[in-house]
Design a protein around this motif. Structure first.
Motif, PDB file in Angstrom:
ATOM      1  N   ALA A  48       0.824  -1.205   0.000  1.00  0.00           N
ATOM      2  CA  ALA A  48       0.000   0.000   0.000  1.00  0.00           C
ATOM      3  C   ALA A  48       0.857   1.253   0.000  1.00  0.00           C
ATOM      4  O   ALA A  48       1.999   1.250   0.474  1.00  0.00           O
ATOM      5  N   LEU A  50       0.428   5.349   1.148  1.00  0.00           N
ATOM      6  CA  LEU A  50      -0.360   6.349   1.864  1.00  0.00           C
ATOM      7  C   LEU A  50       0.108   7.732   1.440  1.00  0.00           C
ATOM      8  O   LEU A  50       1.305   8.030   1.517  1.00  0.00           O
ATOM      9  N   ARG A  72      -2.300  -0.952  -3.394  1.00  0.00           N
ATOM     10  CA  ARG A  72      -3.439  -0.073  -3.167  1.00  0.00           C
ATOM     11  C   ARG A  72      -2.940   1.325  -2.803  1.00  0.00           C
ATOM     12  O   ARG A  72      -1.896   1.467  -2.164  1.00  0.00           O
ATOM     13  N   THR A  73      -3.713   2.330  -3.178  1.00  0.00           N
ATOM     14  CA  THR A  73      -3.331   3.708  -2.889  1.00  0.00           C
ATOM     15  C   THR A  73      -4.425   4.394  -2.079  1.00  0.00           C
ATOM     16  O   THR A  73      -5.611   4.281  -2.378  1.00  0.00           O
ATOM     17  N   TYR A  74      -3.988   5.110  -1.036  1.00  0.00           N
ATOM     18  CA  TYR A  74      -4.885   5.826  -0.136  1.00  0.00           C
ATOM     19  C   TYR A  74      -4.448   7.283  -0.078  1.00  0.00           C
ATOM     20  O   TYR A  74      -3.249   7.573  -0.058  1.00  0.00           O
ATOM     21  N   LEU A  84      -6.326   7.592  -6.977  1.00  0.00           N
ATOM     22  CA  LEU A  84      -6.392   6.923  -5.684  1.00  0.00           C
ATOM     23  C   LEU A  84      -7.440   5.809  -5.697  1.00  0.00           C
ATOM     24  O   LEU A  84      -8.515   5.954  -6.278  1.00  0.00           O
ATOM     25  N   TYR A  86      -8.600   4.699  -2.680  1.00  0.00           N
ATOM     26  CA  TYR A  86      -9.414   5.040  -1.517  1.00  0.00           C
ATOM     27  C   TYR A  86      -9.172   6.498  -1.144  1.00  0.00           C
ATOM     28  O   TYR A  86      -8.028   6.902  -0.933  1.00  0.00           O
ATOM     29  N   ARG A  87     -10.271   7.262  -1.044  1.00  0.00           N
ATOM     30  CA  ARG A  87     -10.190   8.674  -0.671  1.00  0.00           C
ATOM     31  C   ARG A  87     -10.685   8.836   0.763  1.00  0.00           C
ATOM     32  O   ARG A  87     -11.760   8.334   1.115  1.00  0.00           O
ATOM     33  N   LEU A  88      -9.907   9.540   1.571  1.00  0.00           N
ATOM     34  CA  LEU A  88     -10.098   9.512   3.014  1.00  0.00           C
ATOM     35  C   LEU A  88     -10.391  10.887   3.591  1.00  0.00           C
ATOM     36  O   LEU A  88      -9.906  11.907   3.093  1.00  0.00           O
ATOM     37  N   ILE A  94      -8.315   2.983   8.334  1.00  0.00           N
ATOM     38  CA  ILE A  94      -7.961   1.979   7.338  1.00  0.00           C
ATOM     39  C   ILE A  94      -7.096   0.915   8.003  1.00  0.00           C
ATOM     40  O   ILE A  94      -6.384   1.192   8.971  1.00  0.00           O
ATOM     41  N   TYR A 118      -1.829  10.455   9.086  1.00  0.00           N
ATOM     42  CA  TYR A 118      -2.191   9.090   9.450  1.00  0.00           C
ATOM     43  C   TYR A 118      -1.648   8.790  10.843  1.00  0.00           C
ATOM     44  O   TYR A 118      -0.426   8.777  11.047  1.00  0.00           O
TER      45      TYR A 118
END
Length: 260
Positions: A48, A50, A72-74, A84, A86-88, A94, A118
């Motif tokens: 991943a 971040l 995966r990209t956050y 992305l 996942y947009r946070l 997560i 984070y």
């Protein structure tokens, strides 16, 4: 246990890589090459990425790493980061199952409008940690490219509410220059004097000054010490005012730093 390694990039960036010996996470990979080299030399898979905000030295390596590793990209929902998965937002959590790590998302606007950090709570695998991009540095904070002093001060207050033993993982090695300015604001701060000597010793050995710890930053970082009488006094003297609100103190100190 989780290993956390600063991978140097550009002139003064750190690309923080977390791994368990098999899988890895990288934070703000502005350059893919040093990350890929580290992963290959340590036989690690990238699970991943971040992202804290949209600046090029934090996202430049994302497309290549995603293509190479299928990771995966956050990243922030309110910052212009493309591609992305996942947009946070504030309050999101997560979990990166491959490493057994969870992160709580904190909105920290100021440097950019949509900047996030984070927070990694303490567990059997790690201590408390905050990956804060360009919001908080050791002894300093990020420039206000898009946000306001009030927004950034609110972001600082969110960080101040975290546990004292939280390790601070900023994205740049700015510590000595920040501490030089902090000494202008609080010349009588003995905690600051001792910390400068510690950091100088590390840098003379070409060692990172980071991570820092929130308990230390509360003693030396003027942008977290806005309520301290010594910082308030310096700000009022700087602008020849008898009273200043907390956001005004922050604004004065930030503008002073910009011209330092």
């Amino acid at each position: 246990m989780i290993a956390i390694t600063p991978i140097p990039a550009f002139n003064d960036n750190y690309l923080w890589l977390l791994d368990n010996g098999v899988d890895a996470i990288v934070v703000d990979p502005g350059d893919a090459a040093p990350v890929d080299a580290y992963l290959k030399s340590n036989n690690l898979n990238l699970a991943a990425i971040l992202i804290t905000h949209h600046h090029g030295d934090h996202i430049g390596g994302v497309p290549r790493l995603k293509q190479m590793y299928g990771c995966r990209t956050y990243g922030p929902s309110n910052d212009s980061v493309n591609g992305l998965d996942y947009r946070l937002d504030q309050g999101d959590s997560i979990t990166i199952e491959e490493l057994g790590l969870s992160f709580q998302v904190i909105d920290v606007p100021g440097h950019t409008r949509g900047h996030i950090a984070y927070f990694m709570p303490e567990s059997s695998l790690c201590t408390n940690g905050l990956f804060c991009g360009d919001t908080l540095f050791s002894g300093g904070c990020g420039r206000l490219f898009e946000g306001t002093p009030q927004q950034m001060w609110q972001s600082m207050q969110k960080i101040l509410s975290l546990p004292e033993n939280t390790k601070i993982y900023p994205a740049h090695e700015y510590t000595l220059s920040n501490l030089k300015f902090a000494s202008e604001v609080e010349p009588q701060n003995q905690h600051l004097t001792h910390y400068i000597e510690k950091v100088k010793a590390l840098r003379e050995l070409n060692q990172p000054s980071l991570p820092s710890e929130l308990s230390v930053e509360k003693q030396v970082n003027p942008f977290l010490r806005i309520r301290e009488p010594s910082v308030i006094s310096s700000a009022m003297h700087r602008v020849s005012r008898d009273t200043l609100s907390e956001p005004e103190v922050f604004a004065v100190i930030r503008q002073w730093k910009d011209s330092f």
